[in-house]
Design a protein around this motif. Structure first.
Motif, PDB file in Angstrom:
ATOM      1  N   ASP A 147       5.233   3.158   4.585  1.00 28.47           N
ATOM      2  CA  ASP A 147       6.409   2.816   5.385  1.00 28.47           C
ATOM      3  C   ASP A 147       6.564   1.300   5.465  1.00 28.47           C
ATOM      4  O   ASP A 147       5.770   0.624   6.125  1.00 28.47           O
ATOM      5  N   ASN A 148       7.601   0.769   4.788  1.00 28.02           N
ATOM      6  CA  ASN A 148       7.864  -0.674   4.864  1.00 28.02           C
ATOM      7  C   ASN A 148       9.160  -0.985   5.628  1.00 28.02           C
ATOM      8  O   ASN A 148       9.683  -2.095   5.540  1.00 28.02           O
ATOM      9  N   ASP A 149       9.651   0.018   6.359  1.00 30.10           N
ATOM     10  CA  ASP A 149      10.853  -0.129   7.196  1.00 30.10           C
ATOM     11  C   ASP A 149      12.139  -0.264   6.395  1.00 30.10           C
ATOM     12  O   ASP A 149      13.178  -0.622   6.953  1.00 30.10           O
ATOM     13  N   TRP A 150      12.081   0.016   5.100  1.00 32.53           N
ATOM     14  CA  TRP A 150      13.282  -0.047   4.276  1.00 32.53           C
ATOM     15  C   TRP A 150      13.354   1.186   3.387  1.00 32.53           C
ATOM     16  O   TRP A 150      12.324   1.686   2.907  1.00 32.53           O
ATOM     17  N   SER A 151      14.565   1.674   3.160  1.00 34.52           N
ATOM     18  CA  SER A 151      14.817   2.704   2.164  1.00 34.52           C
ATOM     19  C   SER A 151      15.961   2.184   1.303  1.00 34.52           C
ATOM     20  O   SER A 151      17.116   2.182   1.727  1.00 34.52           O
TER      21      SER A 151
ATOM     22  N   ARG B 126      -2.766  14.361  11.312  1.00 34.87           N
ATOM     23  CA  ARG B 126      -2.032  13.126  11.006  1.00 34.87           C
ATOM     24  C   ARG B 126      -2.736  11.927  11.612  1.00 34.87           C
ATOM     25  O   ARG B 126      -3.488  12.051  12.583  1.00 34.87           O
ATOM     26  N   ASN B 127      -2.429  10.763  11.035  1.00 37.20           N
ATOM     27  CA  ASN B 127      -3.044   9.534  11.520  1.00 37.20           C
ATOM     28  C   ASN B 127      -2.164   8.354  11.120  1.00 37.20           C
ATOM     29  O   ASN B 127      -1.505   8.373  10.085  1.00 37.20           O
ATOM     30  N   ARG B 128      -2.168   7.331  11.969  1.00 43.05           N
ATOM     31  CA  ARG B 128      -1.493   6.074  11.655  1.00 43.05           C
ATOM     32  C   ARG B 128      -2.521   5.086  11.131  1.00 43.05           C
ATOM     33  O   ARG B 128      -3.634   4.995  11.670  1.00 43.05           O
ATOM     34  N   ILE B 129      -2.150   4.340  10.099  1.00 41.57           N
ATOM     35  CA  ILE B 129      -3.052   3.300   9.600  1.00 41.57           C
ATOM     36  C   ILE B 129      -2.242   2.053   9.267  1.00 41.57           C
ATOM     37  O   ILE B 129      -1.038   2.121   9.024  1.00 41.57           O
ATOM     38  N   ASN B 130      -2.930   0.935   9.267  1.00 37.78           N
ATOM     39  CA  ASN B 130      -2.319  -0.329   8.860  1.00 37.78           C
ATOM     40  C   ASN B 130      -2.486  -0.455   7.349  1.00 37.78           C
ATOM     41  O   ASN B 130      -3.576  -0.749   6.851  1.00 37.78           O
TER      42      ASN B 130
ATOM     43  N   GLN C  53      -9.324  -1.084   7.023  1.00 38.18           N
ATOM     44  CA  GLN C  53      -8.898   0.051   7.835  1.00 38.18           C
ATOM     45  C   GLN C  53      -8.351   1.166   6.953  1.00 38.18           C
ATOM     46  O   GLN C  53      -8.623   2.349   7.184  1.00 38.18           O
ATOM     47  N   ALA C  54      -7.582   0.792   5.930  1.00 37.39           N
ATOM     48  CA  ALA C  54      -7.020   1.803   5.035  1.00 37.39           C
ATOM     49  C   ALA C  54      -8.127   2.553   4.299  1.00 37.39           C
ATOM     50  O   ALA C  54      -8.079   3.783   4.170  1.00 37.39           O
ATOM     51  N   TYR C  55      -9.125   1.833   3.848  1.00 36.55           N
ATOM     52  CA  TYR C  55     -10.240   2.448   3.125  1.00 36.55           C
ATOM     53  C   TYR C  55     -10.937   3.484   3.993  1.00 36.55           C
ATOM     54  O   TYR C  55     -11.203   4.616   3.572  1.00 36.55           O
TER      55      TYR C  55
ATOM     56  N   LYS D 280       1.759   1.690   7.576  1.00 38.49           N
ATOM     57  CA  LYS D 280       2.739   0.612   7.660  1.00 38.49           C
ATOM     58  C   LYS D 280       2.385  -0.463   6.642  1.00 38.49           C
ATOM     59  O   LYS D 280       1.247  -0.941   6.591  1.00 38.49           O
ATOM     60  N   CYS D 281       3.367  -0.828   5.822  1.00 36.28           N
ATOM     61  CA  CYS D 281       3.146  -1.805   4.758  1.00 36.28           C
ATOM     62  C   CYS D 281       4.277  -2.831   4.770  1.00 36.28           C
ATOM     63  O   CYS D 281       5.429  -2.498   5.065  1.00 36.28           O
ATOM     64  N   PRO D 282       3.976  -4.076   4.427  1.00 43.35           N
ATOM     65  CA  PRO D 282       5.047  -5.061   4.277  1.00 43.35           C
ATOM     66  C   PRO D 282       5.734  -4.914   2.924  1.00 43.35           C
ATOM     67  O   PRO D 282       5.092  -4.567   1.928  1.00 43.35           O
ATOM     68  N   LEU D 283       7.039  -5.136   2.900  1.00 44.39           N
ATOM     69  CA  LEU D 283       7.771  -5.157   1.636  1.00 44.39           C
ATOM     70  C   LEU D 283       7.961  -6.617   1.246  1.00 44.39           C
ATOM     71  O   LEU D 283       8.896  -7.286   1.685  1.00 44.39           O
ATOM     72  N   ILE D 284       7.048  -7.116   0.442  1.00 40.71           N
ATOM     73  CA  ILE D 284       7.083  -8.522   0.051  1.00 40.71           C
ATOM     74  C   ILE D 284       7.938  -8.709  -1.206  1.00 40.71           C
ATOM     75  O   ILE D 284       8.619  -9.713  -1.375  1.00 40.71           O
TER      76      ILE D 284
END
Length: 694
Positions: free
Chosen positions: A194-198, A223-227, A233-235, A257-261
């Motif tokens: 999820d990078n907040d964009w589609s 389910r779980n939320r991860i950074n 943390q992802a690992y 949650k991921c940044p869209l760079i």
């Protein structure tokens, strides 16, 4: 260097893993930068990169085993590198070169399909934009089935790993897949990035909740939320999720949650739809910067880290120089892998064995399916109303669920997309699925059929043939109405990569059904409802001797259902009616008015088409009528008439005539109105008379 301050003791994370992860991140980032610098070359083919998503993808790759199955999405280049693919191999796909290991230069960058020893299997799953979640879930369902039937050892405990973007979670097909995953308790991990964009839409424009919140509605889905920007943390989180799915054999959803760079894609660049402030905000959470800081905190020197950076850049630069020299695909291979080689090439077994019982189409179909299930334990049969006590709307599967158990013959929700797409996934893991649905329902599954099943063998460069049989109840019957009367063969015939067969009687139904099951390609067997309805007034005409157990009708072979009188042919007073399905019966009834003047060629198979038989029949009579139940305009019948006219023009004594349904949007419920629209013997007789007089 130690890892004690940032890693809990139960994980397998160590110094070498951290440095390998950083190396892979640098490789992916170097590739992204190179693609930007070389835009005059790389922008020839649209592509997306994993920039900003590297951490969570590489973390996932490190926990996958060679016996697992993976369904990546289009931005997962870091996942592929982490699994063991090289930059050069990914560049081969980017440049659409011959050495592209996924498709031989046929498919988009990031659309992977790979069968290689020592690596997880990546079957072709269609467009990896969210729709691939259905065949991915089908893979998990297939694995569960094979284990339950003791057809596959559960010692390795394989799982399916499916990656997709948050925007895809608004796709209705995702809901279909998640519903089945929890219902059937399947061993699958869904990673939502999820990078907040589609595309160019902000999160608040396309969703009412995020993937984690959405998943809360599926009871039994862990389910779980991860950074997703934090590799450590992802690992840890992905390790726990995969171990849970592997041991408990249950589904898990991770919301990362991921940044869209980077850009959405090379043809939709970030500056076209994002503000500088938004881009800067995402850059602050760069996963490479984060992991670099971790390494320094844990005692790694700047010098060593810089060396990793330089080695990655050198590796990518060297791979690029090799990629630019790689060969383009050989143009002569363009049509390769359209279909996998056929296995049934000729008619086999007895069509009318002595002392065999009379049978109708319903009974023949049920018997053929029964014999398939008995001989092939990897076969399973499912669809709405197929299992349980009912055994099909027309009893075409009656008793099979009781005989073979609910794991093999079972009801499924009325979800055509899942029914079709899951079959692709099941075939990829070694099952041989038989799916049943109606022609009217098939419209809802066309994307899975046209983008998934039909393209699997071709776009995987021959790696993944899809042996799937789809039984489709088609055609109109009295008072069937608008939504139970569909004839859709012309639509299906516009989808290269699938085969379409259409039997007209019990013998051909049995022989074609069994041959279609054995064919290594996706086959749609259209079965006319009127042939199944035991109250049909013509039912006595549908009875015939049941063929032998080993009877097979090869796909692509027509049959002369009625011969014309040789004297009529010599006099030039005959014609051939080329038809299929119920058309055979209309033509037969109509021909009674024209004794000996009408040959009936039953095509039986529409793709592949027995063109040689068509030409031979036209040569025998020099006049032809194409008869169909479909509306005529722009139909298969008109296309066939045009082809005959073009290629047989010199031997024709008249135009090629056609007869079919009226061009209306639907078949009315009222029987009299429907009768005005559909072909019948009287209408066909009028056309025959006109053609004979021409």
């Amino acid at each position: 260097m130690t890892t004690s301050s940032i890693i809990t003791s139960y994980t397998t994370l160590n110094d070498n893993t951290l440095k390998r992860a950083y190396h892979l991140m640098c490789v992916t980032r170097s590739m992204d930068q190179l693609y930007e610098e070389q835009r005059q070359i790389t922008d020839k083919y649209t592509h997306s990169t994993s920039r900003g998503h590297e951490a969570v993808q590489i973390a996932a790759a490190m926990h996958l085993k060679a016996h697992d199955y993976v369904a990546p999405y289009y931005r997962d280049e870091a996942l592929l590198l982490g699994m063991g693919l090289s930059p050069y191999e990914l560049m081969m796909q980017l440049l659409a070169r011959q050495n592209d290991p996924f498709s031989g230069g046929r498919n988009y960058y990031g659309c992977a399909s790979l069968k290689r020893n020592g690596l997880p299997t990546i079957p072709y799953m269609g467009v990896p934009d969210g729709s691939h979640v259905i065949p991915a879930t089908g893979m998990a369902q297939g694995l569960a089935y094979l284990v339950a039937q003791n057809l596959r050892s559960d010692f390795e405990r394989p799982i399916v790993f499916c990656s997709l973007g948050d925007g895809a979670m608004t796709n209705g097909e995702v809901a279909e897949a998640l519903q089945i995953a929890v219902l059937k308790r399947l061993p699958i991990v869904y990673l939502i990035q999820d990078n907040d964009w589609s595309r160019s839409a902000r999160a608040e424009e396309y969703r009412g909740m995020d993937a984690y919140e959405f998943a809360g509605g599926f009871k039994g889905l862990k389910r779980n939320r991860i950074n997703g920007a934090d590799f450590v943390q992802a690992y840890e989180s992905i390790q726990a999720a995969i171990e849970y799915a592997r041991i408990e054999r249950l589904p898990v959803l991770l919301h990362a949650k991921c940044p869209l760079i980077g850009h959405y894609s090379s043809d939709l660049r970030r500056e076209q739809y994002r503000t500088e402030d938004n881009i800067a905000l995402h850059r602050k959470d760069d996963p490479i910067t984060r992991l670099r800081k971790y390494l320094i905190i844990e005692g790694e020197t700047e010098e060593n880290i810089n060396q990793i950076d330089q080695e990655a850049s050198s590796l990518v630069a060297h791979a690029w120089s090799q990629a630019l020299e790689a060969s383009e695909p050989d143009r002569s291979t363009t049509t390769f892998h359209t279909f996998a080689p056929e296995v049934i090439l000729e008619e086999k077994g007895e069509r009318a064995p002595a002392q065999a019982n009379q049978t109708n189409t319903t009974q023949a179909a049920a018997k053929a399916t029964d014999e398939i299930l008995a001989a092939h334990p990897e076969a399973l049969y499912y669809g709405p109303d197929t299992g349980g006590k009912l055994g099909g709307l027309f009893e075409e599967s009656k008793g099979l669920a009781q005989k073979y158990g609910g794991d093999r013959v079972f009801n499924m929700p009325y979800q055509p997309a899942y029914l079709i797409g899951s079959a692709l996934g099941m075939a990829a893991v070694g099952c041989k699925p038989i799916v049943e649905l109606t022609a009217d329902a098939l419209w809802q599954g066309l994307k899975q059929l046209s983008q998934g099943l039909s393209k699997s063998y071709y776009l995987s460069d021959g790696q993944f043939p899809a042996q799937v049989l789809i039984r489709v109840l088609a055609g109109a019957y009295p008072s069937g109405g608008a939504f139970q009367s569909a004839s859709i063969e012309s639509t299906l015939l516009q989808i290269p990569g699938i085969k379409v067969v259409y039997p007209s009687n019990a013998g051909d139904t049995k022989g074609l059904l069994k041959a279609a099951f054995l064919d290594p390609n996706p086959v749609l067997l259209l079965e006319h409802r009127a042939l199944y309805r035991t109250q049909s007034p013509e039912v006595e005409a549908f009875l015939m001797v049941e063929p032998a157990k080993d009877y097979l009708v090869p796909l692509g072979k027509a049959r002369v259902a009625q011969e014309a009188d040789p004297e009529k042919r010599e006099e030039g007073g005959s014609l051939v009616v080329i038809t299929y399905g119920m058309g055979v019966y209309w033509a037969s009834a109509a021909s009674e008015q024209f004794a000996g003047a009408v040959e009936i060629l039953d095509l039986r198979s529409l793709n592949p088409l027995d063109w040689e038989a068509v030409v031979a029949a036209v040569k025998r009579h020099n006049k032809a009528l194409i008869l169909t139940e479909e509306p005529l305009r722009n139909s298969f019948a008109e296309a066939l008439a045009g082809r005959i006219t073009k290629e047989c023009f010199k031997i024709l004594d008249s135009p090629v005539f056609t007869c079919g349904a009226s061009n209306v949007p639907a078949i009315p419920l009222n029987a009299a109105l429907a009768g005005e629209i559909l072909p019948n013997a009287h209408k066909v007789a009028k056309v025959i008379q006109e053609l004979l007089r021409y």
